[in-house]
Design an enzyme around this catalytic site. Structure first.
Site, PDB file in Angstrom:
ATOM      1  N   THR A 194      38.781  34.540  -5.395  1.00  0.00           N
ATOM      2  CA  THR A 194      39.223  33.775  -4.145  1.00  0.00           C
ATOM      3  C   THR A 194      40.285  34.375  -3.369  1.00  0.00           C
ATOM      4  O   THR A 194      41.021  35.272  -3.770  1.00  0.00           O
ATOM      5  CB  THR A 194      39.548  32.589  -4.615  1.00  0.00           C
ATOM      6  OG1 THR A 194      40.776  32.398  -5.421  1.00  0.00           O
ATOM      7  CG2 THR A 194      38.375  31.512  -5.197  1.00  0.00           C
TER       8      THR A 194
ATOM      9  N   TRP B 118      43.976   8.692   7.643  1.00  0.00           N
ATOM     10  CA  TRP B 118      43.442  10.193   7.587  1.00  0.00           C
ATOM     11  C   TRP B 118      43.301  10.534   9.040  1.00  0.00           C
ATOM     12  O   TRP B 118      42.600   9.901   9.978  1.00  0.00           O
ATOM     13  CB  TRP B 118      42.411  10.459   6.847  1.00  0.00           C
ATOM     14  CG  TRP B 118      42.632  10.579   5.361  1.00  0.00           C
ATOM     15  CD1 TRP B 118      43.651  10.538   4.822  1.00  0.00           C
ATOM     16  CD2 TRP B 118      41.604  11.056   4.600  1.00  0.00           C
ATOM     17  NE1 TRP B 118      43.594  10.890   3.164  1.00  0.00           N
ATOM     18  CE2 TRP B 118      42.337  10.998   3.153  1.00  0.00           C
ATOM     19  CE3 TRP B 118      40.211  11.251   4.465  1.00  0.00           C
ATOM     20  CZ2 TRP B 118      41.731  11.225   2.075  1.00  0.00           C
ATOM     21  CZ3 TRP B 118      39.520  11.362   3.158  1.00  0.00           C
ATOM     22  CH2 TRP B 118      40.062  11.424   2.074  1.00  0.00           C
TER      23      TRP B 118
ATOM     24  N   GLU C  32      33.078  30.017  -4.795  1.00  0.00           N
ATOM     25  CA  GLU C  32      32.584  29.401  -5.773  1.00  0.00           C
ATOM     26  C   GLU C  32      31.057  28.910  -5.555  1.00  0.00           C
ATOM     27  O   GLU C  32      30.269  28.605  -6.699  1.00  0.00           O
ATOM     28  CB  GLU C  32      33.346  28.132  -6.154  1.00  0.00           C
ATOM     29  CG  GLU C  32      34.822  28.352  -6.686  1.00  0.00           C
ATOM     30  CD  GLU C  32      35.868  28.441  -5.571  1.00  0.00           C
ATOM     31  OE1 GLU C  32      37.005  28.638  -5.762  1.00  0.00           O
ATOM     32  OE2 GLU C  32      35.515  29.088  -4.162  1.00  0.00           O
TER      33      GLU C  32
ATOM     34  N   LYS D  78      48.003  12.921   7.184  1.00  0.00           N
ATOM     35  CA  LYS D  78      48.102  11.573   6.741  1.00  0.00           C
ATOM     36  C   LYS D  78      49.262  11.017   7.604  1.00  0.00           C
ATOM     37  O   LYS D  78      50.395  11.028   7.506  1.00  0.00           O
ATOM     38  CB  LYS D  78      48.371  11.370   5.231  1.00  0.00           C
ATOM     39  CG  LYS D  78      47.200  11.992   4.685  1.00  0.00           C
ATOM     40  CD  LYS D  78      47.562  12.134   2.920  1.00  0.00           C
ATOM     41  CE  LYS D  78      46.434  12.673   2.192  1.00  0.00           C
ATOM     42  NZ  LYS D  78      46.753  13.104   0.668  1.00  0.00           N
TER      43      LYS D  78
END
Length: 541
Positions: free
Chosen positions: A183, A439, A327, A434
């Protein structure tokens, strides 16, 4: 009762055996680091891949040993894709855009035995070589005429010349490791994802399907996405499976160079991150040219701005917007329309295509709330995106723990899914804003900003606010020669979103910080502008 059918292991070498036997005359074109255009066929590539496998055997490589590469997209790198994995060793593609310390850490963590690299990276390898304790062989991907004068380094072409390619690909367990990618490591140490032969071949079927990238023997495929970036999204394997002509751009990824290859080689399908497509569109606008033979544009790695999608489709190119991650090998979804959506008005059709898309068989998705309860697919509610499937990570390399939650991998994305299964990323968990307990999705705000004619690039970040916890700050790179004002850009959001989503302020910068895969480094922006709202204008709520 068991079925009575043949059982053959799903091995990467089987892709090459198929290509050599059924598509042997198909062409592979590479712009090489040496400066020339190289041409040969799948049959030639298969022969040289076997020579590569023989050379690795001669260097003492055993089943499961790791071979690292630092290389651009080209025919020699492709030979390693098959020669390394096909022999039973593990191909470890290393991202050369990382910091030297990260590259050293990754190679040491993988315990790579051999490092094979392009001429571009000679200085880099000379700098890090004394720190690489596991690497015992250094191989330069060039011929003798271009070989640097460094003792004990081996020449790739010399190694191949010592072998005749009379080699039979070994058969072994399809669950054996095939390749290793790390990654990007924007937070903490990078993590290794170890793919198997089985997962890679199944992934190749997935990317070739009509409802994903739709690869076929009639295509001319140009992977601009680097071969060190999650195996170029599986396109080298996919082209081999279907017999498509392949065009490799090497290290020249600017708009003019890519356009030249598209024109000269008749490229029909090209894949890259949004910054690549932006450069190509800018070149076309400046040169007054179109995209010629190009039929499909694969956009991934970061969200495709709706304006870019429209610009590409106005040139007659079909955009396939996708999502995936290291992944997931990386293919997860593609935004390919269903039959009942084909005749929708242009605005509605493009709205669907701007989403990250839907799964093919082999991948599944769901969204959950903070407690892990699955949320409905109504296209409105957002939640934590989870995935599972035949080519999804089980656990990270070298770590004796699994990140899975009840058999599902938590992606770190916040997303919604509509009733037709089209998924839309609204933010990364770490990037969601937030405000007052609610959100705000930064991607929506960025997309709206980039529809403004004076905005070239935009990023929206959440900055600490004394009353609302966080409020959105818009960071803008103006288009060349333009000078939009703060007030103009804030007014641009009127009637497009809920008023309380509107960014409180706008700052202008010369460029956005980008990571090694073209994504904006929002943490760097949050660090730079921390405390901005301590003295900035009042919130727009």
């Amino acid at each position: 009762m068991l079925g009575q059918m043949m059982q053959q292991p799903l091995l990467i070498s089987s892709l090459l055996v198929h290509a050599e036997r059924h598509h042997g005359r198909q062409e592979i074109v590479s712009r090489r680091i040496e400066g020339d255009i190289h041409r040969y066929t799948f049959r030639d590539m298969a022969q040289r891949s076997r020579q590569t496998a023989q050379a690795l055997d001669g260097l003492g490589l055993q089943h499961g040993d790791r071979v690292a590469t630092l290389a651009w997209n080209g025919h020699r790198h492709l030979e390693l894709y098959f020669g390394v994995s096909g022999s039973g060793a593990v191909l470890h593609t290393v991202n050369p855009r990382l910091h030297e310390d990260q590259i050293v850490w990754i190679i040491e963590n993988a315990e790579d035995d051999v490092l094979v690299f392009d001429l571009t990276f000679v200085d880099l390898v000379q700098s890090i070589a004394p720190r690489l304790t596991s690497v015992r062989e250094f191989v330069v991907m060039t011929d003798r005429a271009h070989m640097p004068d460094v003792p004990d380094w081996r020449c790739y072409e010399d190694l191949l010349a010592q072998h005749d390619g009379d080699w039979t690909w070994p058969a072994f367990d399809e669950l054996s490791a095939s390749s290793l990618c790390y990654t990007s490591g924007t937070t903490g140490d990078p993590k290794g994802v170890l793919y198997s032969h089985r997962s890679t071949v199944l992934h190749t079927f997935g990317v070739a399907l009509p409802d994903s990238l739709g690869l076929s023997a009639s295509d001319v495929v140009m992977p601009v996405v680097p071969m060190f970036h999650v195996n170029a999204w599986g396109m080298p394997y996919g082209a081999c499976m279907v017999g498509a002509k392949v065009v490799f751009p090497g290290a020249d990824l600017d708009g003019a160079s890519l356009h030249e290859l598209i024109e000269n080689e008749g490229v029909t399908l090209c894949a890259g991150v949004p910054t690549v497509w932006q450069g190509l569109l800018q070149h076309c606008a400046k040169a007054g040219s179109g995209l010629g033979s190009l039929l499909r544009a694969i956009v991934g790695g970061a969200a495709c701005p709706p304006q870019m999608l429209r610009d590409l489709e106005e040139t007659g190119v079909e955009v396939i917007h996708g999502w995936g991650m290291t992944e997931t090998s990386p293919f997860g979804t593609a935004s390919v329309l269903k039959k009942h959506q084909l005749d929708l008005p242009d605005g509605d059709r493009l709205h669907i295509k701007a989403k990250q898309g839907r799964c093919v068989f082999g991948i599944d998705l769901k969204i959950t709330d903070d407690e892990g309860v699955e949320l409905p697919w109504d296209g409105q509610i957002s939640g934590h995106l989870m995935t599972r499937g035949h080519w999804v990570l089980d656990e990270y390399f070298g770590r004796n723990e699994s990140p899975l939650i009840d058999g599902w991998f938590p992606t770190g994305d916040i997303a919604s899914i509509d009733p037709d299964g089209f998924m839309q990323i609204t933010d990364r968990s770490k990037d969601v804003i937030k405000s007052g307990g609610e959100w705000i999705g930064s991607i929506d705000l960025e997309n709206i900003a980039m529809e403004h004619p004076d905005v070239a690039e935009a990023a929206c970040i959440g900055i600490r606010h004394p009353k609302w916890d966080e409020r959105p700050l818009l960071v803008v790179v103006p288009r060349g020669g333009a000078a939009p004002s703060r007030e103009e850009l804030i007014a641009w959001y009127a009637d497009k979103i809920a008023k309380w989503w509107t960014p409180d302020d706008v700052v202008f910068v010369d460029s956005l910080p980008l990571g090694t895969t073209g994504k904006v480094l929002k943490q760097a922006l949050r660090d730079r502008f921390a405390g901005h709202f301590d003295t900035a204008p009042a919130a727009v709520v």
